[in-house]
Design a protein around this motif. Structure first.
Motif, PDB file in Angstrom:
ATOM      1  N   HIS A  57       0.842  -1.194   0.000  1.00 32.91           N
ATOM      2  CA  HIS A  57       0.000   0.000   0.000  1.00 32.91           C
ATOM      3  C   HIS A  57       0.877   1.244   0.000  1.00 32.91           C
ATOM      4  O   HIS A  57       2.036   1.211   0.418  1.00 32.91           O
ATOM      5  N   ALA A  58       0.302   2.334  -0.509  1.00 32.21           N
ATOM      6  CA  ALA A  58       0.993   3.624  -0.549  1.00 32.21           C
ATOM      7  C   ALA A  58      -0.040   4.729  -0.679  1.00 32.21           C
ATOM      8  O   ALA A  58      -1.207   4.471  -0.994  1.00 32.21           O
ATOM      9  N   ASP A  59       0.399   5.948  -0.433  1.00 34.55           N
ATOM     10  CA  ASP A  59      -0.500   7.097  -0.536  1.00 34.55           C
ATOM     11  C   ASP A  59      -0.675   7.583  -1.967  1.00 34.55           C
ATOM     12  O   ASP A  59      -1.652   8.249  -2.266  1.00 34.55           O
ATOM     13  N   ALA A  60       0.298   7.312  -2.844  1.00 33.37           N
ATOM     14  CA  ALA A  60       0.208   7.764  -4.235  1.00 33.37           C
ATOM     15  C   ALA A  60       1.206   6.990  -5.082  1.00 33.37           C
ATOM     16  O   ALA A  60       1.997   6.210  -4.572  1.00 33.37           O
ATOM     17  N   SER A  61       1.133   7.192  -6.358  1.00 33.49           N
ATOM     18  CA  SER A  61       2.067   6.572  -7.288  1.00 33.49           C
ATOM     19  C   SER A  61       2.863   7.671  -7.978  1.00 33.49           C
ATOM     20  O   SER A  61       2.494   8.842  -7.870  1.00 33.49           O
ATOM     21  N   PRO A  62       3.930   7.336  -8.655  1.00 35.36           N
ATOM     22  CA  PRO A  62       4.421   5.988  -8.938  1.00 35.36           C
ATOM     23  C   PRO A  62       5.119   5.381  -7.727  1.00 35.36           C
ATOM     24  O   PRO A  62       5.653   6.092  -6.885  1.00 35.36           O
ATOM     25  N   ALA A  63       5.099   4.060  -7.681  1.00 38.26           N
ATOM     26  CA  ALA A  63       5.762   3.320  -6.614  1.00 38.26           C
ATOM     27  C   ALA A  63       6.160   1.949  -7.139  1.00 38.26           C
ATOM     28  O   ALA A  63       5.411   1.333  -7.894  1.00 38.26           O
ATOM     29  N   THR A  64       7.337   1.502  -6.758  1.00 38.57           N
ATOM     30  CA  THR A  64       7.836   0.193  -7.159  1.00 38.57           C
ATOM     31  C   THR A  64       8.189  -0.572  -5.903  1.00 38.57           C
ATOM     32  O   THR A  64       8.854  -0.036  -5.020  1.00 38.57           O
ATOM     33  N   ARG A  65       7.745  -1.831  -5.811  1.00 34.44           N
ATOM     34  CA  ARG A  65       8.012  -2.668  -4.638  1.00 34.44           C
ATOM     35  C   ARG A  65       8.554  -4.012  -5.096  1.00 34.44           C
ATOM     36  O   ARG A  65       8.116  -4.572  -6.070  1.00 34.44           O
ATOM     37  N   GLY A  66       9.449  -4.540  -4.328  1.00 27.40           N
ATOM     38  CA  GLY A  66       9.963  -5.867  -4.635  1.00 27.40           C
ATOM     39  C   GLY A  66      11.473  -5.852  -4.707  1.00 27.40           C
ATOM     40  O   GLY A  66      12.094  -4.876  -4.341  1.00 27.40           O
ATOM     41  N   PRO A  67      12.023  -6.942  -5.162  1.00 23.17           N
ATOM     42  CA  PRO A  67      11.377  -8.038  -5.891  1.00 23.17           C
ATOM     43  C   PRO A  67      10.580  -8.965  -4.968  1.00 23.17           C
ATOM     44  O   PRO A  67      10.860  -9.068  -3.782  1.00 23.17           O
ATOM     45  N   ILE A  68       9.582  -9.586  -5.577  1.00 26.00           N
ATOM     46  CA  ILE A  68       8.750 -10.556  -4.869  1.00 26.00           C
ATOM     47  C   ILE A  68       8.770 -11.866  -5.642  1.00 26.00           C
ATOM     48  O   ILE A  68       8.823 -11.868  -6.868  1.00 26.00           O
ATOM     49  N   ALA A  69       8.779 -12.955  -4.914  1.00 30.60           N
ATOM     50  CA  ALA A  69       8.771 -14.277  -5.532  1.00 30.60           C
ATOM     51  C   ALA A  69       7.330 -14.782  -5.587  1.00 30.60           C
ATOM     52  O   ALA A  69       6.646 -14.833  -4.560  1.00 30.60           O
ATOM     53  N   LEU A  70       6.892 -15.137  -6.775  1.00 26.98           N
ATOM     54  CA  LEU A  70       5.537 -15.657  -6.972  1.00 26.98           C
ATOM     55  C   LEU A  70       5.646 -17.038  -7.599  1.00 26.98           C
ATOM     56  O   LEU A  70       6.420 -17.245  -8.530  1.00 26.98           O
ATOM     57  N   ASP A  71       4.849 -17.964  -7.086  1.00 20.62           N
ATOM     58  CA  ASP A  71       4.900 -19.325  -7.610  1.00 20.62           C
ATOM     59  C   ASP A  71       3.545 -19.985  -7.414  1.00 20.62           C
ATOM     60  O   ASP A  71       3.255 -20.540  -6.354  1.00 20.62           O
ATOM     61  N   GLY A  72       2.699 -19.887  -8.419  1.00 21.25           N
ATOM     62  CA  GLY A  72       1.386 -20.520  -8.330  1.00 21.25           C
ATOM     63  C   GLY A  72       0.283 -19.646  -8.891  1.00 21.25           C
ATOM     64  O   GLY A  72       0.502 -18.758  -9.702  1.00 21.25           O
ATOM     65  N   ARG A  73      -0.907 -19.901  -8.406  1.00 21.17           N
ATOM     66  CA  ARG A  73      -2.098 -19.168  -8.837  1.00 21.17           C
ATOM     67  C   ARG A  73      -2.481 -18.192  -7.719  1.00 21.17           C
ATOM     68  O   ARG A  73      -2.503 -18.566  -6.546  1.00 21.17           O
ATOM     69  N   TYR A  74      -2.794 -16.941  -8.102  1.00 23.37           N
ATOM     70  CA  TYR A  74      -3.091 -15.889  -7.131  1.00 23.37           C
ATOM     71  C   TYR A  74      -4.355 -15.129  -7.516  1.00 23.37           C
ATOM     72  O   TYR A  74      -4.608 -14.875  -8.696  1.00 23.37           O
ATOM     73  N   LEU A  75      -5.097 -14.732  -6.497  1.00 23.43           N
ATOM     74  CA  LEU A  75      -6.148 -13.746  -6.656  1.00 23.43           C
ATOM     75  C   LEU A  75      -5.468 -12.417  -6.315  1.00 23.43           C
ATOM     76  O   LEU A  75      -4.925 -12.250  -5.221  1.00 23.43           O
ATOM     77  N   VAL A  76      -5.465 -11.497  -7.288  1.00 23.25           N
ATOM     78  CA  VAL A  76      -4.821 -10.202  -7.087  1.00 23.25           C
ATOM     79  C   VAL A  76      -5.919  -9.143  -7.074  1.00 23.25           C
ATOM     80  O   VAL A  76      -6.729  -9.074  -7.992  1.00 23.25           O
ATOM     81  N   ARG A  77      -5.948  -8.348  -6.004  1.00 24.47           N
ATOM     82  CA  ARG A  77      -6.982  -7.317  -5.860  1.00 24.47           C
ATOM     83  C   ARG A  77      -6.329  -5.966  -5.590  1.00 24.47           C
ATOM     84  O   ARG A  77      -5.245  -5.902  -5.023  1.00 24.47           O
ATOM     85  N   PHE A  78      -7.015  -4.908  -6.032  1.00 29.52           N
ATOM     86  CA  PHE A  78      -6.594  -3.566  -5.659  1.00 29.52           C
ATOM     87  C   PHE A  78      -7.798  -2.804  -5.135  1.00 29.52           C
ATOM     88  O   PHE A  78      -8.941  -3.125  -5.452  1.00 29.52           O
ATOM     89  N   GLU A  79      -7.498  -1.798  -4.335  1.00 21.88           N
ATOM     90  CA  GLU A  79      -8.529  -0.890  -3.844  1.00 21.88           C
ATOM     91  C   GLU A  79      -7.916   0.492  -3.703  1.00 21.88           C
ATOM     92  O   GLU A  79      -6.787   0.637  -3.234  1.00 21.88           O
ATOM     93  N   GLN A  80      -8.654   1.503  -4.143  1.00 15.05           N
ATOM     94  CA  GLN A  80      -8.274   2.901  -3.948  1.00 15.05           C
ATOM     95  C   GLN A  80      -9.264   3.524  -2.972  1.00 15.05           C
ATOM     96  O   GLN A  80     -10.402   3.081  -2.877  1.00 15.05           O
ATOM     97  N   THR A  81      -8.807   4.561  -2.289  1.00  9.24           N
ATOM     98  CA  THR A  81      -9.704   5.251  -1.379  1.00  9.24           C
ATOM     99  C   THR A  81      -9.504   6.755  -1.511  1.00  9.24           C
ATOM    100  O   THR A  81      -8.402   7.215  -1.790  1.00  9.24           O
ATOM    101  N   ALA A  82     -10.572   7.492  -1.335  1.00 11.71           N
ATOM    102  CA  ALA A  82     -10.513   8.954  -1.330  1.00 11.71           C
ATOM    103  C   ALA A  82     -11.027   9.415   0.036  1.00 11.71           C
ATOM    104  O   ALA A  82     -12.217   9.642   0.205  1.00 11.71           O
ATOM    105  N   PRO A  83     -10.158   9.517   1.026  1.00 14.82           N
ATOM    106  CA  PRO A  83     -10.586   9.833   2.390  1.00 14.82           C
ATOM    107  C   PRO A  83     -11.406  11.121   2.493  1.00 14.82           C
ATOM    108  O   PRO A  83     -12.302  11.219   3.316  1.00 14.82           O
ATOM    109  N   GLU A  84     -11.107  12.105   1.638  1.00 20.51           N
ATOM    110  CA  GLU A  84     -11.823  13.369   1.727  1.00 20.51           C
ATOM    111  C   GLU A  84     -13.172  13.344   1.004  1.00 20.51           C
ATOM    112  O   GLU A  84     -13.968  14.260   1.155  1.00 20.51           O
TER     113      GLU A  84
END
Length: 150
Positions: A57-84
């Motif tokens: 998670h982060a407050d804004a983009s651009p942002a790069t995270r990792g490296p991450i190791a992935l091996d298999g099947r994944y459900l990938v979800r995103f959510e944005q929020t506008a607190p104001e």
């Protein structure tokens, strides 16, 4: 008789001015909607990660995270929020765009996760290898969660 400012008062003014410019956002994406991280945390990022889950998670983009190791099947979800503005219609905003890249900044061999002007999204995919999560566009605080599928 006119008094000259003391060294202490000049230092105080200099410190205040330096603090004002220290977080000007120069050279990075900013938004008038940026708020402190704790108050802008999307609901998707709040529950602790279960074994095998990855949460970013982060407050804004651009942002790069990792490296991450992935091996298999994944459900990938995103959510944005506008607190104001909790009722904001994200369909009129910049599309939230996220990729998995083999190396940061190298789009060859990348996997597009999202490119959607929406409050949230999801997809399921099978992926193997080491990747970097690159959130290229998104003007709001966001979270991305990878949940392994069995």
């Amino acid at each position: 008789m006119r008094r000259r400012p003391s060294i202490g008062s000049l230092l105080t003014v200099a410190c205040v001015l330096a603090a004002c410019g220290a977080d000007s956002g120069a050279g990075r994406a900013t938004s008038a909607r940026t708020v402190p991280a704790g108050s802008a945390l999307p609901a998707l990022a709040r529950p602790p990660a279960k074994p095998g889950e990855l949460v970013f998670h982060a407050d804004a983009s651009p942002a790069t995270r990792g490296p991450i190791a992935l091996d298999g099947r994944y459900l990938v979800r995103f959510e944005q929020t506008a607190p104001e503005d909790p009722r904001l219609d994200f369909s009129t905003q910049t599309p939230f765009t996220a990729l998995l890249e083999r190396r940061a900044g190298d789009p060859s061999g990348s996997v597009k996760l999202f490119g959607s002007a929406a409050r949230s999204g999801r997809r399921e995919l099978a992926i193997h290898g080491r990747y970097v999560l690159d959130v290229t566009f998104g003007d709001f605080p966001y979270a991305v969660r990878f949940t392994p599928r069995r």
